[in-house]
Design an enzyme around this catalytic site. Sequence first.
Site, mmCIF file in Angstrom:
data_model
loop_
_atom_site.group_PDB
_atom_site.id
_atom_site.type_symbol
_atom_site.label_atom_id
_atom_site.label_comp_id
_atom_site.label_asym_id
_atom_site.label_seq_id
_atom_site.Cartn_x
_atom_site.Cartn_y
_atom_site.Cartn_z
ATOM 1 N N LYS A 45 -6.059 -61.737 -21.144
ATOM 2 C CA LYS A 45 -5.509 -61.267 -19.593
ATOM 3 C C LYS A 45 -3.971 -60.524 -19.424
ATOM 4 O O LYS A 45 -3.708 -61.777 -19.792
ATOM 5 C CB LYS A 45 -6.399 -62.411 -18.479
ATOM 6 C CG LYS A 45 -6.280 -61.947 -17.054
ATOM 7 C CD LYS A 45 -6.701 -62.759 -15.902
ATOM 8 C CE LYS A 45 -5.371 -63.788 -16.093
ATOM 9 N NZ LYS A 45 -4.684 -63.088 -14.740
ATOM 10 N N ASP A 79 -5.131 -57.823 -14.604
ATOM 11 C CA ASP A 79 -5.663 -58.525 -13.795
ATOM 12 C C ASP A 79 -4.507 -58.037 -12.851
ATOM 13 O O ASP A 79 -3.195 -59.179 -12.295
ATOM 14 C CB ASP A 79 -4.688 -59.649 -14.152
ATOM 15 C CG ASP A 79 -5.991 -60.509 -13.053
ATOM 16 O OD1 ASP A 79 -6.347 -60.926 -11.919
ATOM 17 O OD2 ASP A 79 -5.499 -61.915 -13.188
ATOM 18 N N LYS A 81 -4.815 -57.136 -9.592
ATOM 19 C CA LYS A 81 -5.665 -57.987 -8.067
ATOM 20 C C LYS A 81 -4.611 -56.325 -6.587
ATOM 21 O O LYS A 81 -4.156 -57.040 -5.960
ATOM 22 C CB LYS A 81 -4.544 -58.895 -7.772
ATOM 23 C CG LYS A 81 -5.695 -60.197 -8.591
ATOM 24 C CD LYS A 81 -5.024 -61.679 -8.028
ATOM 25 C CE LYS A 81 -5.566 -62.599 -8.686
ATOM 26 N NZ LYS A 81 -5.183 -62.579 -10.274
ATOM 27 N N ASP A 84 -4.950 -52.335 -1.331
ATOM 28 C CA ASP A 84 -4.244 -50.993 -0.721
ATOM 29 C C ASP A 84 -5.033 -50.185 0.096
ATOM 30 O O ASP A 84 -6.476 -50.531 -0.512
ATOM 31 C CB ASP A 84 -3.362 -50.739 -1.248
ATOM 32 C CG ASP A 84 -1.973 -49.811 -0.575
ATOM 33 O OD1 ASP A 84 -1.837 -49.616 0.301
ATOM 34 O OD2 ASP A 84 -1.307 -49.865 -1.069
ATOM 35 N N THR A 134 -7.973 -68.825 -6.541
ATOM 36 C CA THR A 134 -8.898 -70.733 -6.861
ATOM 37 C C THR A 134 -7.147 -71.463 -6.759
ATOM 38 O O THR A 134 -7.128 -73.015 -6.342
ATOM 39 C CB THR A 134 -9.428 -70.400 -7.963
ATOM 40 O OG1 THR A 134 -7.965 -69.396 -9.015
ATOM 41 C CG2 THR A 134 -10.604 -70.576 -8.650
ATOM 42 N N ARG A 225 -2.667 -72.260 -18.551
ATOM 43 C CA ARG A 225 -1.422 -73.027 -19.505
ATOM 44 C C ARG A 225 -2.103 -73.852 -19.509
ATOM 45 O O ARG A 225 -1.204 -74.127 -20.545
ATOM 46 C CB ARG A 225 -0.703 -73.653 -17.629
ATOM 47 C CG ARG A 225 0.539 -72.058 -16.930
ATOM 48 C CD ARG A 225 0.375 -72.427 -15.657
ATOM 49 N NE ARG A 225 -0.382 -71.892 -14.675
ATOM 50 C CZ ARG A 225 -0.676 -72.402 -13.543
ATOM 51 N NH1 ARG A 225 0.782 -72.387 -13.030
ATOM 52 N NH2 ARG A 225 -1.195 -72.287 -12.661
HETATM 53 O O1 C5P Z 1 -5.248 -71.510 -15.858
HETATM 54 P P1 C5P Z 1 -4.138 -71.177 -14.922
HETATM 55 O O2 C5P Z 1 -3.546 -71.490 -13.974
HETATM 56 O O3 C5P Z 1 -2.740 -71.005 -15.634
HETATM 57 O O4 C5P Z 1 -4.241 -69.343 -14.859
HETATM 58 C C1 C5P Z 1 -3.477 -68.576 -14.279
HETATM 59 C C2 C5P Z 1 -4.320 -67.386 -13.939
HETATM 60 O O5 C5P Z 1 -5.025 -67.106 -13.291
HETATM 61 C C3 C5P Z 1 -3.036 -66.552 -13.437
HETATM 62 O O6 C5P Z 1 -2.965 -65.235 -14.603
HETATM 63 C C4 C5P Z 1 -3.676 -65.805 -11.984
HETATM 64 O O7 C5P Z 1 -3.294 -64.165 -11.948
HETATM 65 C C5 C5P Z 1 -5.339 -65.750 -12.049
HETATM 66 N N1 C5P Z 1 -6.139 -65.974 -11.389
HETATM 67 C C6 C5P Z 1 -6.126 -67.154 -10.768
HETATM 68 N N2 C5P Z 1 -6.576 -67.109 -9.114
HETATM 69 C C7 C5P Z 1 -7.836 -66.511 -9.080
HETATM 70 C C8 C5P Z 1 -7.447 -65.039 -9.884
HETATM 71 C C9 C5P Z 1 -6.754 -65.061 -11.359
HETATM 72 O O8 C5P Z 1 -5.526 -68.653 -10.881
HETATM 73 N N3 C5P Z 1 -8.688 -66.103 -8.047
#
Ligand code: C5P
Length: 247
Positions: A45, A79, A81, A84, A134, A225
Amino acid sequence: MTSTSSPSSPATSGVAPVAVAMDAPSLTVMAEWARAVAPVVSTLKVGLEVFCRDGAAAVTAARQAADEAGHPGIDVFLDLKLHDIPATVRGAASAVSGLDPTFLTVHATGGTAMITAAAEALPATRITAVTVLTSLSEEDLARIGLLGPSREAVVRLATLAVEAGARAIVCSPQEVAAVRSVVPADVTLITPGVRPAGAALDDQQRVATPEQALADGADLLVIGRPITGADDPRAAALAVARSLVTR
Ligand code: C5P
């Protein structure tokens, strides 16, 4: 081979249905992570941090690293997002068509016409609608005016997005079962907010373990992470992969 219309199936490809979020401080670090995890996972990603800094070169570097690591044709999840007016999103989606991503994200709250514009601009890519981030708690959602349980908003946005042409949905693991019950089986359900048992939550709020997210109907898990922040990202990705195989 890039799997534009049909994302890798873990059952056939032998890799874990995981998209590693490569939110790296430099292109060099991103390529190192990509080389480390590519043999183990289905998807890389490329998100806003990397794309805003390095642009298309980030996607090229991710693919090259995966090739070198023995996983040519790895799925690329762009990704961005997008959110617009429809004409601008159509233009932005067209602008990345040469990168041939398997997934490109737009915010479902951009509405029907915006999602359709993206889908028309990139027919070979799975336009992926992000429902409710999330990282937002119920309290955060109330403060921005999204009243009621987040699950209801997520289901409503997922339904709207699929009707508008989205072929994948991003939702939290806590809502994935509800979304699975209202969208067709060929819609890919993607869940961030995934944390192996005992891992730090960081800024995620609505979370579940990888095993639980898959059991509840997710097709692809976004994990950043807990893998990229580990001393050994490949070992961390392998541990997630093994937890899925043995569930
Ligand atoms: O696992 P971790 O928390 O590090 O993942 C974060 C990644 O997930 C980021 O790249 C973020 O943009 C993506 N993400 C998110 N929530 C969403 C969509 C994507 O955390 N609803």
